[in-house]
Design an enzyme around this catalytic site. Structure first.
Site, short mmCIF file in Angstrom:
data_model
loop_
_atom_site.label_atom_id
_atom_site.label_comp_id
_atom_site.label_asym_id
_atom_site.label_seq_id
_atom_site.Cartn_x
_atom_site.Cartn_y
_atom_site.Cartn_z
N GLU A 36 11.52 -5.15 3.78
CA GLU A 36 10.70 -5.81 2.77
C GLU A 36 9.57 -6.61 3.41
OE1 GLU A 36 10.53 -5.39 -0.33
OE2 GLU A 36 12.37 -4.28 -0.73
N GLN A 41 1.89 -5.84 2.37
CA GLN A 41 0.52 -5.47 2.79
C GLN A 41 0.47 -4.25 3.69
OE1 GLN A 41 0.99 -9.09 3.66
NE2 GLN A 41 -0.30 -10.04 2.12
N THR A 42 1.54 -3.45 3.79
CA THR A 42 1.52 -2.30 4.69
C THR A 42 2.11 -1.09 3.98
OG1 THR A 42 1.89 -3.88 6.46
CG2 THR A 42 2.09 -1.57 7.04
N GLY A 80 0.05 -5.89 12.09
CA GLY A 80 -0.80 -6.95 11.56
C GLY A 80 0.00 -8.07 10.89
N TYR A 117 9.63 -12.73 -4.48
CA TYR A 117 9.84 -11.28 -4.58
C TYR A 117 10.86 -10.80 -3.54
CZ TYR A 117 9.49 -6.50 -3.35
OH TYR A 117 9.86 -5.23 -3.00
N ASP A 135 6.84 -7.35 -7.55
CA ASP A 135 5.75 -7.27 -6.57
C ASP A 135 4.50 -6.75 -7.28
OD1 ASP A 135 6.29 -4.62 -6.99
OD2 ASP A 135 6.51 -4.09 -4.88
N CYS A 199 5.44 10.38 -16.53
CA CYS A 199 6.11 9.07 -16.54
C CYS A 199 7.37 9.08 -17.40
CB CYS A 199 5.13 8.01 -17.04
SG CYS A 199 5.88 6.39 -17.10
S1 SF4 Z 1 2.79 5.74 -19.31
FE1 SF4 Z 1 1.26 5.66 -17.75
S2 SF4 Z 1 0.47 3.57 -17.77
FE2 SF4 Z 1 2.40 3.58 -18.90
S3 SF4 Z 1 3.95 2.99 -17.39
FE3 SF4 Z 1 3.87 5.23 -17.43
S4 SF4 Z 1 2.39 5.80 -15.82
FE4 SF4 Z 1 2.14 3.61 -16.26
#
Ligand code: SF4
Length: 327
Positions: A36, A41-42, A80, A117, A135, A199
């Protein structure tokens, strides 16, 4: 929103789609903590070899606590943000002294270099504590799920997003839920072009319904970058490179650097070796690299054998410059 349904769908997707990353094969709090800290930043691809080498060299808290600072910085060299490595070792010393790894959010948060976090991630993944880990990736997902246009950089908004994440959290399986939220942000709900068609939680997403997913999250502009020009010299003599060591206090303490050409008035320039950009915090360096020759080095510089460099803490700018000369 039905939080239970959201968590169920999200976790099912994660179980079938997660990336097999080395730190996901363990519940060892030390290994999760190291990963973690490195991931701050990496990028994941950059972290993997560093993580594997670091754990091979310092396999547990006791080994890290015993190591010299130079050894730790050398293992971190190139990642870094070196205060991360120093804090990691300071925290390891505290844990070794206490005799065992702290097992709850508040005690983990009290260690040097650990924010809310990271403490939530370690407490939930290693010990199953029901804490939402929020995060940057998770902030982005939450702002889109709720079609929330508040500034994700403000402390007030962060607190509100944290409450929202805590309300959504699967309290029986916070480890999987937190990792699934992070994974969704890292691989599907991407900053520029969210992959909404793939998604798993699009049915819950208000931004998707309103067509605002590409406008979120809102992050107001902070201070502009400082632009810094510098020219570093690679001066070689019989397999040795001219370098200098930073003081033992302050920024990049104890790291080795290449000399800036302007500090070597008698330098004979041989050739330009290239240029690169490097960003540290809000400072962007444009670095020119030249190869040169020098009859006599000023007192503050030392000749360092090239074969010793891989085991020394060398700054990222110096590493990038040396790579220009050897590539
Ligand atoms: S539908 Fe699109 S904007 Fe909404 S959480 Fe899923 S990837 Fe993200």
């Amino acid at each position: 929103m039905n939080g239970l349904r959201f968590a169920t769908v999200l976790k099912r997707w994660y179980t079938n789609n997660f990336r097999d990353l080395p730190w996901r094969r363990t519940r060892d709090p030390y290994a999760i903590w190291v990963s973690e800290i490195m991931l701050q930043q990496t990028r994941v691809e950059t972290v993997i070899p560093y993580y594997e080498r670091f754990l091979a060299r310092f396999p547990d808290v006791a080994a890290l606590a015993r190591a010299s600072e130079a050894d730790v910085l050398s293992a971190w060299s190139g990642l870094g943000y070196y205060s991360r490595a120093r804090n990691l070792q300071r925290a390891a010393c505290q844990i070794a002294k206490a005799g065992s790894f702290p097992r709850d959010f508040e005690s983990i948060l009290a260690l040097p270099g650990i924010g809310a976090y990271t403490a939530a991630a370690v407490a939930s993944i290693a010990f199953g504590e029901p804490r939402a880990a929020v995060d940057g990736n998770v902030l982005r997902v939450l702002s889109r799920i709720g079609n929330d246009s508040s500034d994700i950089g403000s402390q007030a908004s962060k607190a509100a997003f944290q409450s929202q994440a805590d309300a959504l959290l699967d309290r029986k399986d916070p480890a999987t839920f937190n990792q699934a939220m992070m994974e969704l942000g890292a691989t599907v709900c991407l900053p520029r072009a969210p992959r909404c068609l793939l998604c798993p939680v699009s049915a819950f997403c208000e931004a998707r319904k309103e067509g605002t997913e590409n406008q979120l999250p809102i992050k107001l502009r902070r201070a502009a970058m400082d632009e810094v020009e510098m020219t570093v010299a690679i001066v070689e003599n019989a397999g040795r490179i001219l370098m200098w060591k930073r003081e033992s206090r302050g920024m990049m303490a104890g790291f080795w650097e290449l000399p800036e050409a302007g500090l070597l008035p008698t330098l004979k320039r041989l050739r330009a070796a290239g240029a690169f950009m490097h960003t540290i915090m809000n400072r962007r360096y444009r670095v020119q690299v030249i190869a040169g020759r020098l009859a006599k080095a000023p007192a503050r510089f030392q000749w360092i054998a090239m074969e010793a460099l891989p085991t020394m803490p060398v700054s990222t700018i110096a590493r990038k410059a040396l790579a220009k000369c050897t590539s």
